[in-house]
Design a protein around this motif. Structure first.
Motif, short mmCIF file in Angstrom:
data_model
loop_
_atom_site.label_atom_id
_atom_site.label_comp_id
_atom_site.label_asym_id
_atom_site.label_seq_id
_atom_site.Cartn_x
_atom_site.Cartn_y
_atom_site.Cartn_z
N GLU A 1 0.83 -1.21 0.00
CA GLU A 1 0.00 0.00 0.00
C GLU A 1 0.87 1.26 0.00
OE1 GLU A 1 -0.28 -2.26 2.80
OE2 GLU A 1 -1.56 -3.50 1.54
N ASN A 2 1.89 1.30 0.87
CA ASN A 2 2.74 2.49 0.95
C ASN A 2 3.64 2.63 -0.28
OD1 ASN A 2 1.73 3.40 3.41
ND2 ASN A 2 3.16 2.16 4.58
N SER A 3 4.13 1.52 -0.80
CA SER A 3 4.99 1.58 -1.99
C SER A 3 4.22 2.11 -3.20
CB SER A 3 5.56 0.20 -2.31
OG SER A 3 6.46 -0.20 -1.31
N LYS B 1 2.11 4.36 -3.32
CA LYS B 1 1.92 5.81 -3.23
C LYS B 1 3.15 6.60 -3.69
CE LYS B 1 -0.95 5.19 0.87
NZ LYS B 1 -0.96 5.37 2.33
N ARG B 2 4.29 5.93 -3.84
CA ARG B 2 5.54 6.61 -4.21
C ARG B 2 5.89 6.36 -5.66
NH1 ARG B 2 7.22 4.57 0.64
NH2 ARG B 2 8.19 2.82 -0.41
#
Length: 139
Positions: A67-69, A71-72
């Motif tokens: 999920e966090n990856s 976003k980048r």
């Protein structure tokens, strides 16, 4: 996630250079990098940018959850370089890292040697002048 966060904090390559192939506008400002220019890239500096990684000095493997990856930007993490000229040993290095770490963790508990202070040397790659000391306890 742990391996990637470790590589974010301690990328093996200090910097690398790329030749710009075509005139490239920078979206963050009103500049154009001309074709033929040599651009130096520091993964360490990129990986410590608080806009990309809040609290950049904190070890947080969750930064690399799917999920966090997502976003980048894909090039916000480049310990081995990126693009067409990425390190050709990158996939092999990641495979070796995961294999060795899993074998060690399976057999030992890893503890820090709190009396040890590594002396980092920066060149093309980061190394220590006095090795790495850890404590291993047999499981």
């Amino acid at each position: 996630m742990i391996v990637k966060e470790t590589l974010r904090l301690h990328p093996p390559i200090f910097f690398y250079q790329k030749e710009v192939g075509v005139d490239t506008p920078l979206v963050s400002c009103n500049l154009v990098v001309p074709a033929g220019a040599i651009v130096s890239i520091s993964p360490r500096t990129l990986h410590m940018d608080p806009k990309l990684y809040p609290d950049p000095h904190v070890f947080d493997p969750e930064r690399f959850s799917p999920e966090n990856s997502a976003k980048r930007h894909p090039y916000a993490f480049m310990p081995f370089g990126a693009g067409m000229r990425t390190c050709m040993g990158r996939k092999f290095a990641m495979l070796v890292l995961k294999t060795v770490i899993s074998k060690v963790i399976w057999n030992y508990r890893i503890l820090p040697d709190e009396s040890y202070e590594p002396q980092l040397l920066w060149g093309i790659s980061m190394v220590t002048s006095n090795g790495m000391r850890i404590k291993l306890l047999k499981r």
